[in-house]
Enzyme design. Sequence first.
Site, mmCIF file in Angstrom:
data_model
loop_
_atom_site.group_PDB
_atom_site.id
_atom_site.type_symbol
_atom_site.label_atom_id
_atom_site.label_comp_id
_atom_site.label_asym_id
_atom_site.label_seq_id
_atom_site.Cartn_x
_atom_site.Cartn_y
_atom_site.Cartn_z
ATOM 1 N N CYS A 186 59.465 19.932 51.497
ATOM 2 C CA CYS A 186 58.610 19.446 50.413
ATOM 3 C C CYS A 186 58.753 20.405 49.238
ATOM 4 O O CYS A 186 59.310 21.496 49.366
ATOM 5 C CB CYS A 186 57.159 19.374 50.868
ATOM 6 S SG CYS A 186 56.498 20.973 51.422
ATOM 7 N N CYS A 238 60.338 24.491 45.515
ATOM 8 C CA CYS A 238 60.744 25.040 46.817
ATOM 9 C C CYS A 238 62.075 24.490 47.317
ATOM 10 O O CYS A 238 62.577 24.957 48.346
ATOM 11 C CB CYS A 238 59.658 24.777 47.856
ATOM 12 S SG CYS A 238 58.073 25.522 47.417
#
Length: 473
Positions: free
Chosen positions: A457, A137
Amino acid sequence: MTSMLSQALRSLPATSAWAVRFSARSFSCSPLLQATVQPKSKKTLAKTGVKNIVVVDGVRIPFLQSGTSYADLMPHDLARASLQGLLNRTSVPKEVVDYIVYGTVIQEVKTSNVAREAALGAGFSDKTPAHTVTMACISSNQAMTTGVGLIASGQCDVVVAGGVELMSDVPIRHSRKMRKTMLSLNRAKSLSQRLALLANIRPDYFAPELPAVAEFSTSETMGHSADRLAAAFAISRVEQDEYALRSHTLARKAQDDGLLTDVLAFKVPGKDTVTRDNGVRPSSMEQMGKLKAAFVKPYGTVTAANSSFLTDGASAVLIMSEEKALAMGYKPKAYLRDFVYVSQDPKDQLLLGPTYGTPKVLERAGLTLADIDVFEFHEAFAGQILANLKAMDSDWFAQNYMGRKSKVGAPPLEKFNSWGGSLSLGHPFGATGCRLVMTAAHRLKKEGGQYGLVAACAAGGQGHAMIVELYPQ
């Protein structure tokens, strides 16, 4: 670790400062979007002997729920659209761009170096190098910082960084048994060899291998991990739904107020022009409360309503040395300052990247949490965001898991993701980082701030944090 965190954090007072701020805060937050504050006078983060690197501008095509208007396209189509949009927005000559870097996660096998294919499709010279990075991500974060490194080292003056994801058409493979058989058939030299191989095929050979948003090292889906994390930090279902509703409400207000200026209209071939992210869906606590647990069934607290959704989209930013930008007559949006990457346990701390990255990047920049005017954190799950805020506000967690003397503190919600986030705007895995940086830059200008902190994250237990400084107005 989960049981230890649950026991320790549940013993914290229920009316902690963070909990009071969260429960008492109005989720409409409309005054925050209307007020314009005069810029504060703070020190700049320029360093002697270090190049100032700026983001001139950035764009993205609308982030759409997978299976909608982009369903018939390929990833390089979306990336090309973002590149062409950036060229149109900035009028930068193609020949001036020294390098192109894109991030992506679920790769299309026909265009594994999607940066190169998109660049050629957008009309860049075949002499302009381009490569693709992947870091879950935070892939476009990695693309941007790769560009920063190329400029800081003197290799380049102008870099385009971006990211793309197309979840509408992910690679689905034959089973390994079938793949081995098919490869053996290619090598077979006689009809009898081919017939013998075909005779060995069994019904289970035809079962496809579907991609899963799961950790290879733990075999756990990210949603399951998010549910365990929320439980460990005693985050209730109601708190998660409230936060998700906040994200959608603020995103809709930002859309209606015309604040999301990085979003470009995109004419989808053979279809209508899309102009807005289509996942923004303010609901009600009552409606959200009707949904069942999505991962830990039947008693989990993570649902489709408080999770980010599978998204198609692409983004791009133009990064230059300040000297080059000014020489070309540009007024940059922001400086890209200090950044860090962090890694931790992918089982029990999979989604705590912002907690680990925030204090490190603040120390590197010589700032404190109070110096930050704008926070833009990636919202994978509402429970993940709230768990990070609790962890950041816990001396116990800082001392026992981070080796720090004290907590860094939780960002005040009035500064936090106030134009919505990934829960509402969408999360194309490879493209979100550029959105975070551009939103931070635009919010700094709108709200009169100087420093923004971007954090996210990522799968693998990794994370990223970066300081963005508003360019002097």
